[in-house]
Design an enzyme around this catalytic site. Structure first.
Site, PDB file in Angstrom:
ATOM      1  N   HIS A  68     -39.757 110.709 -87.880  1.00 64.34           N
ATOM      2  CA  HIS A  68     -40.856 111.637 -88.220  1.00 64.34           C
ATOM      3  C   HIS A  68     -42.077 111.230 -87.415  1.00 64.34           C
ATOM      4  CE1 HIS A  68     -43.832 113.911 -90.482  1.00 64.34           C
ATOM      5  NE2 HIS A  68     -42.862 114.491 -91.180  1.00 64.34           N
ATOM      6  N   THR A 140     -47.989 155.039 -51.588  1.00 62.68           N
ATOM      7  CA  THR A 140     -47.357 155.342 -52.865  1.00 62.68           C
ATOM      8  C   THR A 140     -45.857 155.252 -52.645  1.00 62.68           C
ATOM      9  OG1 THR A 140     -47.257 157.739 -52.458  1.00 62.68           O
ATOM     10  CG2 THR A 140     -49.229 156.889 -53.559  1.00 62.68           C
TER      11      THR A 140
END
Length: 278
Positions: A68, A140
């Site tokens: 832990h 584009t």
């Protein structure tokens, strides 16, 4: 973090020393507040602040046994201060320390990103103004369309980065919340005033309603904001990379004296800066 792609100041925020330092900062701030409230001896709080130290190697050794990380951290720090170590971590659950420290790290990291974003926006603005009349072809679908200026292209980047900045500012504010309400957020061990006082010392706000953890939507908001910002950076870098293609050749990255483009083809000037982003 990969050191090759990590700025030193950001690496320091996420180092183990910084993380554990934040954990200790929270523990000591709690001790100071409890001492001011008369809930622990003032002398104990002073001794903790004067003597508490972090020993990562000792912490890892304890963690190997207890499995832990926060227990190992508190135990290792307590060993450095003697009997006063019993006043560490009073009334807290592990997430109080871990989540509040994480909030501090995220807040600091966001501040570094904002500073970098401001520098980027300024650099893009300089290019937009410098090239406001520099004609290039607009496209584009990748096909020649109508003439535009390179300044217009840069201006669109500058505007998008501004939106990213506003989102990041809001997300930084949203992540700067701490929690010291104990197990499952019930304040069973401390008055909410303790949480507010500790968070104020840390430069955080107090989480209005927590469970065992700080609500994760705060983290999701920040990480989503970072993903959008990363998308903006990718859009810019991909366009800059495309415009450096041999058959396009409209822009070029700086190429320093002595810089090499290829181990086999010395004539090459690869778009490495853009590629590091995208």
């Amino acid at each position: 973090m990969l050191s090759r792609y990590t700025r030193p100041e950001m690496g320091r925020v996420w180092s183990e020393d910084a993380r554990l330092g934040r954990w200790l900062e929270i523990e000591l701030a709690l001790a100071d507040v409890l001492a001011e409230r008369g809930e622990i001896p003032a002398a104990a709080a002073r001794k903790l602040r004067a003597g508490a130290r972090i020993d990562p190697a000792r912490m890892r050794a304890i963690e190997d046994e207890v499995k832990h990380d926060v227990i190992a951290f508190v135990s290792a720090v307590a060993e450095t201060v003697g009997d006063e170590g019993r006043f560490l971590h009073l009334g807290l659950t592990s997430s109080d320390v871990v989540d509040t420290a994480f909030a501090l790290q995220l807040r600091d990291a966001a501040a570094l990103l904002l500073a970098g974003l401001d520098r980027l926006r300024q650099a893009v603005r300089v290019q937009a103004e410098r090239h406001r009349s520099t004609l290039i072809i607009g496209r584009t679908h990748g096909i020649h369309a109508e003439p535009i200026t390179f300044g217009l292209k840069c201006a669109s980047w500058w505007a998008e980065l501004g939106r990213d900045r506003r989102r990041l500012v809001a997300a930084r504010e949203g992540i700067a919340y701490g929690k010291l309400s104990g197990a499952v957020g019930t304040f069973a061990n401390h008055d909410p005033a303790v949480e507010r006082a500790v968070c104020a010392r840390l430069g955080l706000k107090s989480e209005p309603i927590a469970t065992q953890v700080i609500p994760r939507d705060r983290h999701a908001e920040l990480f989503t904001c970072l993903a959008v910002l990363a998308g903006t950076c990718e859009r810019i870098a991909l366009e800059v990379r495309h415009l450096q293609r041999t058959e396009v050749g409209e822009v070029a990255e700086p190429f320093a004296p002595g810089q090499k483009g290829s181990s086999a083809m010395p004539h090459k000037r690869n778009p490495v800066l853009a590629e590091n982003v995208c």
